[in-house]
Design a protein around this motif. Structure first.
Motif, mmCIF file in Angstrom:
data_model
loop_
_atom_site.group_PDB
_atom_site.id
_atom_site.type_symbol
_atom_site.label_atom_id
_atom_site.label_comp_id
_atom_site.label_asym_id
_atom_site.label_seq_id
_atom_site.Cartn_x
_atom_site.Cartn_y
_atom_site.Cartn_z
ATOM 1 N N LEU A 193 0.982 -1.216 0.042
ATOM 2 C CA LEU A 193 -0.166 -0.096 0.017
ATOM 3 C C LEU A 193 0.866 1.086 -0.018
ATOM 4 O O LEU A 193 0.501 2.337 -0.626
ATOM 5 C CB LEU A 193 -0.964 -0.041 1.331
ATOM 6 N N ARG A 194 1.942 1.264 0.930
ATOM 7 C CA ARG A 194 2.949 2.497 0.798
ATOM 8 C C ARG A 194 3.423 2.524 -0.635
ATOM 9 O O ARG A 194 3.569 3.654 -1.028
ATOM 10 C CB ARG A 194 3.872 2.305 1.745
ATOM 11 N N ALA B 213 -5.048 17.033 -5.243
ATOM 12 C CA ALA B 213 -5.109 15.483 -5.218
ATOM 13 C C ALA B 213 -4.071 14.658 -4.657
ATOM 14 O O ALA B 213 -4.087 13.758 -3.698
ATOM 15 C CB ALA B 213 -5.474 14.971 -6.409
ATOM 16 N N ALA B 214 -2.752 15.454 -4.798
ATOM 17 C CA ALA B 214 -1.806 14.659 -4.285
ATOM 18 C C ALA B 214 -1.425 14.700 -2.837
ATOM 19 O O ALA B 214 -1.229 13.986 -2.166
ATOM 20 C CB ALA B 214 -0.608 15.244 -4.839
ATOM 21 N N SER B 215 -1.725 16.009 -2.295
ATOM 22 C CA SER B 215 -1.796 16.234 -0.852
ATOM 23 C C SER B 215 -2.866 15.612 -0.224
ATOM 24 O O SER B 215 -2.731 15.112 0.974
ATOM 25 C CB SER B 215 -2.151 17.817 -0.863
ATOM 26 N N GLU B 216 -4.176 15.536 -0.871
ATOM 27 C CA GLU B 216 -5.045 14.569 -0.188
ATOM 28 C C GLU B 216 -4.601 13.175 -0.203
ATOM 29 O O GLU B 216 -4.989 12.354 0.889
ATOM 30 C CB GLU B 216 -6.334 14.893 -1.026
ATOM 31 N N SER B 217 -4.109 12.731 -1.274
ATOM 32 C CA SER B 217 -3.760 11.260 -1.200
ATOM 33 C C SER B 217 -2.540 11.145 -0.067
ATOM 34 O O SER B 217 -2.488 10.015 0.670
ATOM 35 C CB SER B 217 -2.936 10.661 -2.578
ATOM 36 N N LEU B 218 -1.637 12.004 0.169
ATOM 37 C CA LEU B 218 -0.536 12.001 1.221
ATOM 38 C C LEU B 218 -1.226 11.979 2.535
ATOM 39 O O LEU B 218 -0.706 11.062 3.159
ATOM 40 C CB LEU B 218 0.353 13.020 0.832
ATOM 41 N N LEU C 255 -2.687 8.515 3.174
ATOM 42 C CA LEU C 255 -1.615 7.522 3.649
ATOM 43 C C LEU C 255 -1.163 7.814 4.942
ATOM 44 O O LEU C 255 -1.208 6.812 5.780
ATOM 45 C CB LEU C 255 -0.404 7.787 2.560
ATOM 46 N N ARG C 256 -1.013 9.060 5.450
ATOM 47 C CA ARG C 256 -0.696 9.225 6.800
ATOM 48 C C ARG C 256 -1.773 8.823 7.822
ATOM 49 O O ARG C 256 -1.297 8.227 8.854
ATOM 50 C CB ARG C 256 -0.175 10.847 7.171
ATOM 51 N N SER C 257 -2.930 9.245 7.503
ATOM 52 C CA SER C 257 -3.940 8.936 8.593
ATOM 53 C C SER C 257 -4.187 7.490 8.551
ATOM 54 O O SER C 257 -4.895 6.878 9.598
ATOM 55 C CB SER C 257 -5.244 9.569 8.032
ATOM 56 N N SER C 258 -3.767 6.590 7.636
ATOM 57 C CA SER C 258 -4.303 5.255 7.576
ATOM 58 C C SER C 258 -3.329 4.311 8.626
ATOM 59 O O SER C 258 -3.562 3.184 8.830
ATOM 60 C CB SER C 258 -3.835 4.650 6.144
ATOM 61 N N LYS D 60 11.360 9.048 2.324
ATOM 62 C CA LYS D 60 10.553 9.076 1.161
ATOM 63 C C LYS D 60 9.295 9.942 1.305
ATOM 64 O O LYS D 60 9.054 10.541 0.692
ATOM 65 C CB LYS D 60 10.315 7.567 0.808
ATOM 66 N N LEU D 61 8.783 9.448 2.586
ATOM 67 C CA LEU D 61 7.367 10.201 2.765
ATOM 68 C C LEU D 61 7.793 11.531 2.970
ATOM 69 O O LEU D 61 6.799 12.508 2.650
ATOM 70 C CB LEU D 61 6.832 9.617 3.993
ATOM 71 N N ALA D 62 8.829 12.075 3.667
ATOM 72 C CA ALA D 62 9.038 13.365 3.867
ATOM 73 C C ALA D 62 9.440 14.265 2.486
ATOM 74 O O ALA D 62 9.090 15.311 2.455
ATOM 75 C CB ALA D 62 10.489 13.598 4.724
#
Length: 349
Positions: free
Chosen positions: A279-280, A298-303, A306-309, A317-319
């Motif tokens: 998933l990551r 949309a990218a910010s929402e997907s990020l 991901l973080r809230s999941s 990488k996430l940073a």
């Protein structure tokens, strides 16, 4: 009938007749053919007119490929179900061989084979499943058992030149986490091992059949033949699934993994970290695709998702993705960097 062949089609008048002909030309005769026209606006019905005495033709309002498959199932009488997409073709021995395999292996839910891609110039790309199977494409390692295909199941006059095919049995549920495992047109499944008429997820045309075969394999196992029994025609018509926006396909794949493997506590216990890792990776690809397409919100929402999941591992990488998503115009920079990398490494050759 022993076999019900279901052919869903939508605006493929130029392709569907040749597809249908390969079903009619099978060496196995105990079969019915059901063509479900999913609201075509071209001359599909006119092209099929000469065949109406040999097929069941059903027309419905456009509802998607899986709704068409489910509609065909409502009219099917076969013990075994064969799916044949209207841009694919069969070798003449496919049904005979697949029926023989299922008859001899009553414990498995379905049989499938490798396939080749038929290009517009008539050339072939062989062994396509080796390209699909990114997680494991060593058949001996993937499957529990392997035996030479009994000669009587595929008579010499039908066998590809020099073929010495193997028959594998096992479970592809684990492998299916990472990639689609079965070309529907190169499969035959046992209807008694499935439930209900709404067999295929109608809300997901991208992963619906992928989900079906993964879960059927988990319950009942699969048989695999390492020979090419079908052809996937390479073309670029308006309804080809690969023409869908890449980000949309990734979103559907994420939802698919979340509703199947993320909910499977037993799988996660035996293979810790694998679902979250996949998933990551999918979220990372999605965010990059959205940025490249200029969809920063949309990218910010997907990020954020991901973080809230809870699966978004803190790290470089996430940073980096977080920083990129917050910079206006970062998608252009990302695309430029990718093109430069491909040029330097020769990946664009």
């Amino acid at each position: 009938m022993k076999v019900s062949v279901i052919i869903p089609t939508f605006n493929r008048a130029s392709l569907v007749v040749e597809t249908l002909q390969t079903a009619l030309d099978q060496t196995f005769g105990d079969r019915e053919i059901i063509v479900v026209d999913d609201g075509s606006t071209d001359d599909t019905r006119d092209r099929l007119q000469p065949y109406l005495d040999r097929i069941t033709y059903i027309h419905q309002q456009n509802a998607g490929v899986n709704a068409a498959r489910n509609r065909g199932l409502q009219h099917a009488s076969g013990e075994y179900i064969a799916l044949l997409d209207s841009d694919d073709l069969w070798q003449p021995f496919l049904l005979e061989l697949f029926v023989n395999v299922l008859d001899r292996n009553p414990e498995v839910g379905f049989v499938y084979s490798d396939f080749s891609v038929l290009k517009p110039d008539g050339s072939l790309i062989h062994n396509m499943l080796k390209h699909w199977y990114t997680w494991e494409n060593d058949w001996d390692a993937l499957f529990a058992t392997a035996t030479p295909l009994p000669a009587e199941l595929l008579p010499p006059e039908h066998a590809p030149a020099g073929a010495s095919a193997m028959l594998f049995t096992g479970d592809i549920y684990h492998a299916s986490l990472y990639h689609p495992a079965v070309l529907p047109s190169a499969s035959l499944y046992r209807r008694s091992m499935t439930s209900a008429e709404r067999t295929f997820n109608e809300e997901d045309s991208t992963c619906g059949d992928w989900e079906f075969f993964a879960e059927l394999s988990k319950r009942n196992g699969a048989a695999f033949l390492d020979l090419e029994a079908a052809f996937n025609r390479s073309h670029d018509d308006e309804v080809r699934l690969m023409r869908l926006d890449f980000a949309l396909r990734l979103q559907r794949q994420i939802r698919f993994v979340e509703r199947v493997w993320q909910q499977d506590s037993e799988f996660k216990k035996h293979f810790p970290g694998e679902v979250e890792g996949e998933l990551r990776e999918l979220y990372s690809l999605l965010i990059k695709a959205q940025l490249v397409n200029g969809k920063q919100a949309a990218a910010s929402e997907s990020l954020r998702q991901l973080r809230s999941s809870g699966i978004g591992k803190p790290g470089l990488k996430l940073a980096v993705l977080k920083v990129i998503a917050s910079v206006p115009g970062s998608g252009v920079l990302l695309l430029t960097a990718r093109r430069l990398r491909d040029k330097l490494t020769g990946a664009d050759a």
